[in-house]
Design an enzyme around this catalytic site. Structure first.
Site, PDB file in Angstrom:
ATOM      1  N   CYS A  22      -4.503  -2.005  -8.159  1.00 44.40           N
ATOM      2  CA  CYS A  22      -3.380  -1.062  -7.884  1.00 44.40           C
ATOM      3  C   CYS A  22      -2.115  -1.294  -8.775  1.00 44.40           C
ATOM      4  O   CYS A  22      -1.401  -2.391  -9.091  1.00 44.40           O
ATOM      5  CB  CYS A  22      -2.751  -1.614  -6.372  1.00 44.40           C
ATOM      6  N   TRP A  55      -7.354  -2.156   2.616  1.00 45.47           N
ATOM      7  CA  TRP A  55      -7.506  -2.998   1.743  1.00 45.47           C
ATOM      8  C   TRP A  55      -7.913  -4.417   2.546  1.00 45.47           C
ATOM      9  O   TRP A  55      -7.553  -4.795   3.564  1.00 45.47           O
ATOM     10  CB  TRP A  55      -6.353  -3.321   1.215  1.00 45.47           C
ATOM     11  N   PHE A  92      -0.886   1.760   5.220  1.00 39.41           N
ATOM     12  CA  PHE A  92      -1.154   0.195   4.943  1.00 39.41           C
ATOM     13  C   PHE A  92      -1.355   0.038   3.597  1.00 39.41           C
ATOM     14  O   PHE A  92      -2.441  -0.265   2.961  1.00 39.41           O
ATOM     15  CB  PHE A  92      -2.348  -0.186   5.944  1.00 39.41           C
ATOM     16  N   THR A  93      -0.091  -0.219   2.842  1.00 39.06           N
ATOM     17  CA  THR A  93      -0.283  -0.152   1.330  1.00 39.06           C
ATOM     18  C   THR A  93       0.198  -1.730   0.855  1.00 39.06           C
ATOM     19  O   THR A  93       0.673  -2.457   1.710  1.00 39.06           O
ATOM     20  CB  THR A  93       0.760   0.556   0.792  1.00 39.06           C
ATOM     21  N   GLU A 109       7.725  -1.531  -1.042  1.00 34.65           N
ATOM     22  CA  GLU A 109       8.046  -0.623  -2.353  1.00 34.65           C
ATOM     23  C   GLU A 109       8.204  -1.484  -3.259  1.00 34.65           C
ATOM     24  O   GLU A 109       8.993  -2.228  -3.819  1.00 34.65           O
ATOM     25  CB  GLU A 109       9.238   0.208  -1.798  1.00 34.65           C
ATOM     26  N   SER A 110       7.220  -0.975  -4.031  1.00 38.41           N
ATOM     27  CA  SER A 110       7.311  -2.129  -5.397  1.00 38.41           C
ATOM     28  C   SER A 110       8.257  -2.018  -6.494  1.00 38.41           C
ATOM     29  O   SER A 110       8.999  -2.832  -6.992  1.00 38.41           O
ATOM     30  CB  SER A 110       5.959  -1.526  -6.405  1.00 38.41           C
TER      31      SER A 110
END
Length: 287
Positions: A22, A55, A92-93, A109-110
């Site tokens: 990702c 995932w 579901f990240t 949140e990246s």
């Protein structure tokens, strides 16, 4: 930061869950390594073979480099979301920055996690690592401006192109991707970095898409006007320099995870799930 929070950070309070495949998650991995946070924030990588439950961890989907959840033996990332909030109904990240004390998600949140990593743990780092600032005040306006159009045109643009379901949507999105790449090519001419002649988060955010472009986005997402290696000499040089000269970029890039996730997991785009061997090599040397 109060005394209790400080002691909890020392006691390894936080855990990072990522997928090497990702691009958003690997932003956080790169900042974690750049800042020397490995001993403060442990990391667990999921399998790239995403199924109907999202995932998976290694016990559900074994894959080289994938790991089991060391905290709760969760089978999927979604289990963590539901542990934090049983009524959660969102996506579901990854990445997931987890608070072990409160057993909840601090942030998923990246773009926000890399800002946290940039400064929140500085008091626990060696002086030379604490001094590293990838979002310096004097460059923030320029970084924010670059981030905005690079995100729209490139980071997110490749997804709009790849997941387009009409010819019209695809044709519009793919042109926008290459217009933005053309703009970056001009911007980087004669420079080593995007902003201020120094490594910033803008470089990190662009790198994670650029490194996936030839192996994945060119073919799988039909972003096939031209490759990075043959069509953008300046971007290509910038990307290879970061990859080969800085372990934070090279050691967080796993081409097997990347290609497996996109070509195997996204069966709506690639129904055969055949994973291509090329390009050979995945990235060319930097000389």
């Amino acid at each position: 930061m109060d005394e209790e929070t400080s002691s909890n950070i020392r006691a390894d309070r936080y855990h990072l869950y990522i997928a090497y495949s990702c691009p958003w998650a690997t932003r956080t991995l790169i900042l974690r390594k750049l800042k020397g946070l490995e001993s403060i924030i442990p990391v667990t990588a999921v399998s790239p073979k995403m199924g109907s439950q999202g995932w998976p961890f290694a016990q559900v989907s074994p894959f080289p480099g994938a790991e089991e959840d060391p905290l709760y033996k969760a089978e999927h990332i979604k289990d963590l979301y539901l542990r934090a909030d049983p009524n959660y109904e969102g996506r579901f990240t990854v990445p997931v920055l987890w608070d072990k004390k409160l057993q909840t998600i601090v942030n998923n949140e990246s773009s926000e996690i890399i800002r946290i990593f940039n400064s929140a743990f500085d008091e626990f780092l060696p002086v030379e690592k604490a001094a590293l600032d990838f979002y310096p005040k004097e460059l923030r306006a320029e970084i924010d401006n670059l981030n905005e159009w690079i995100f729209t045109g490139i980071n997110q643009g490749v997804y709009r192109t790849g997941f387009a379901t009409t010819q019209q949507a695809y044709s519009k999105a793919v042109v926008e991707v290459f217009d933005a790449l053309d703009r970056v090519e001009k911007l980087l001419t004669g420079k080593d970095y995007l902003v201020g002649d120094r490594l910033t988060e803008a470089d990190v955010r662009l790198f994670v898409t650029a490194i996936r472009f030839d192996p994945v986005y060119f073919g799988h997402f039909k972003c096939n006007f031209r490759t990075i290696r043959d069509g953008y000499p300046t971007i290509h040089k910038w990307m290879r320099k970061l990859y080969w000269n800085n372990p934070a970029f090279k050691n967080t890039t796993d081409f097997d995870h990347i290609k497996t996730n996109y070509y195997w997991s996204q069966s709506g785009v690639n129904p055969t799930r055949i994973i291509p061997v090329g390009p050979i090599p995945n990235i060319l040397p930097y000389e």
